[in-house]
Design a protein around this motif. Structure first.
Motif, short mmCIF file in Angstrom:
data_model
loop_
_atom_site.label_atom_id
_atom_site.label_comp_id
_atom_site.label_asym_id
_atom_site.label_seq_id
_atom_site.Cartn_x
_atom_site.Cartn_y
_atom_site.Cartn_z
N THR A 1 -12.55 -5.05 8.55
CA THR A 1 -11.59 -3.97 8.34
C THR A 1 -12.20 -2.66 8.81
OG1 THR A 1 -10.71 -5.11 6.39
CG2 THR A 1 -10.13 -2.79 6.65
N THR B 1 5.26 5.90 8.28
CA THR B 1 5.14 4.57 7.67
C THR B 1 5.66 3.47 8.60
OG1 THR B 1 7.24 5.01 6.53
CG2 THR B 1 5.20 5.37 5.28
N GLY C 1 3.00 1.15 10.53
CA GLY C 1 2.20 0.11 9.88
C GLY C 1 2.74 -1.28 10.15
N ASP D 1 2.44 -4.98 8.12
CA ASP D 1 2.00 -5.56 6.86
C ASP D 1 0.80 -6.48 7.03
OD1 ASP D 1 2.17 -5.97 4.09
OD2 ASP D 1 3.31 -7.82 4.35
N GLU E 1 -1.94 -5.84 8.48
CA GLU E 1 -2.70 -5.62 9.71
C GLU E 1 -3.05 -4.16 9.95
OE1 GLU E 1 -1.40 -7.79 13.22
OE2 GLU E 1 0.09 -8.82 11.99
N VAL E 2 -2.06 -3.28 9.89
CA VAL E 2 -2.26 -1.86 10.19
C VAL E 2 -1.56 -1.03 9.13
CG1 VAL E 2 -1.93 -0.02 11.89
CG2 VAL E 2 -2.32 -2.36 12.67
N HIS E 3 -2.25 0.02 8.64
CA HIS E 3 -1.65 0.87 7.62
C HIS E 3 -2.09 2.32 7.85
CE1 HIS E 3 0.20 1.86 3.80
NE2 HIS E 3 -0.91 2.46 3.40
N VAL F 1 -3.16 5.75 6.58
CA VAL F 1 -3.71 6.20 5.29
C VAL F 1 -3.89 7.71 5.21
CG1 VAL F 1 -4.88 4.01 4.84
CG2 VAL F 1 -6.09 5.80 6.10
N HIS G 1 6.56 8.38 2.12
CA HIS G 1 7.33 7.33 2.80
C HIS G 1 8.19 7.88 3.94
CE1 HIS G 1 9.50 3.57 3.33
NE2 HIS G 1 10.63 4.23 3.25
N PHE H 1 -5.84 5.21 10.65
CA PHE H 1 -5.29 3.89 10.38
C PHE H 1 -6.35 3.01 9.72
CE2 PHE H 1 -3.13 5.45 14.18
CZ PHE H 1 -1.80 5.13 13.96
N VAL I 1 -7.15 -0.75 9.70
CA VAL I 1 -6.69 -1.83 10.57
C VAL I 1 -7.63 -3.02 10.49
CG1 VAL I 1 -7.89 -0.73 12.51
CG2 VAL I 1 -6.11 -2.41 12.98
#
Length: 219
Positions: free
Chosen positions: A146, A163, A166, A168, A170-172, A174, A187, A199, A201
């Motif tokens: 990660t 948002t 992203g 789910d 895999e990539v978010h 932050v 959101h 990110f 990731v």
């Protein structure tokens, strides 16, 4: 991409197999002929016996047309000599070297040669640095599975909700830095031109993030 890997031990053989499976032109160099046994059956790349700092051996491996060079032999001295040869004599665009003695890392750095260490971490890190060099991790976790990646968003994404970027598992997204101020996006927070986004990731999803940002990164 043509990649020359010097050292066919655990790291070199794993990296060679992974890169070759992804369709890259991989040439492996090792001074011990029997080390080729570590390569998988049906390995599509080439194996060259000899020292990784020998110009004759390197030229036989096609270094004059190489896109990347990775020195992961057992000895730091041989790694630094072969890496310097690739960088300074043959002007290979990407040169990476494994360092066993962390005290020598500064020496590699002064020569402009990025270094890596540890078996599983090394394979992950070299792979990332070769294929995703525009996405430099700010921080890694575990054995490199990660990562935290910071990148400026392409202008064409302005107006979309952060948002939405992203994936789910895999990539978010932050964090966002906008006009020098950092915040955690809500959101419905829209992207704006010039946003610098952090990110989280998965290492296996760097290709997805790279493709997403590729228009601006030139990858």
């Amino acid at each position: 991409m043509r990649v020359i890997i010097v050292g066919c031990g655990r790291v070199g053989s794993l990296l060679a197999a992974r890169l070759a499976a992804e369709g890259n032109d991989v040439r492996v160099v090792d001074r011990v002929a029997r080390s080729r046994r570590l390569l998988p059956t049906g390995f599509p790349g080439r194996f060259h016996e000899g020292n990784g700092y020998s110009r004759t051996v390197l030229e036989a491996a096609g270094i004059e047309h190489a896109d990347a060079f990775v020195a992961v032999a057992p000895g730091d001295n041989s790694n630094i000599v072969s890496a310097r040869t690739a960088k300074e004599t043959y002007r290979v665009p990407i040169v990476l070297a494994r360092v066993h003695d962390p005290r020598r890392a500064d020496l590699y750095g002064e020569l402009g040669i990025p270094t890596i260490a540890g078996v599983r971490w090394t394979v992950h890190r070299v792979h990332q640095m070769l294929l995703h060099r525009h996405l430099t991790p700010e921080l890694t976790f575990g054995n490199g599975e990660t990562l935290l990646i910071r990148s400026q968003l392409p202008d064409y994404l302005a107006g979309r909700r952060l948002t939405e970027f992203g994936v789910d598992g895999e990539v978010h997204v932050v964090e966002v830095t906008r006009a020098g101020r950092s915040f955690v996006p809500a959101h419905n927070t829209p992207a704006e031109p010039g946003d610098l986004v952090t990110f989280a990731v998965a290492a296996t999803s760097l290709g997805r993030l790279r493709g997403f940002l590729g228009k601006e990164l030139g990858t």
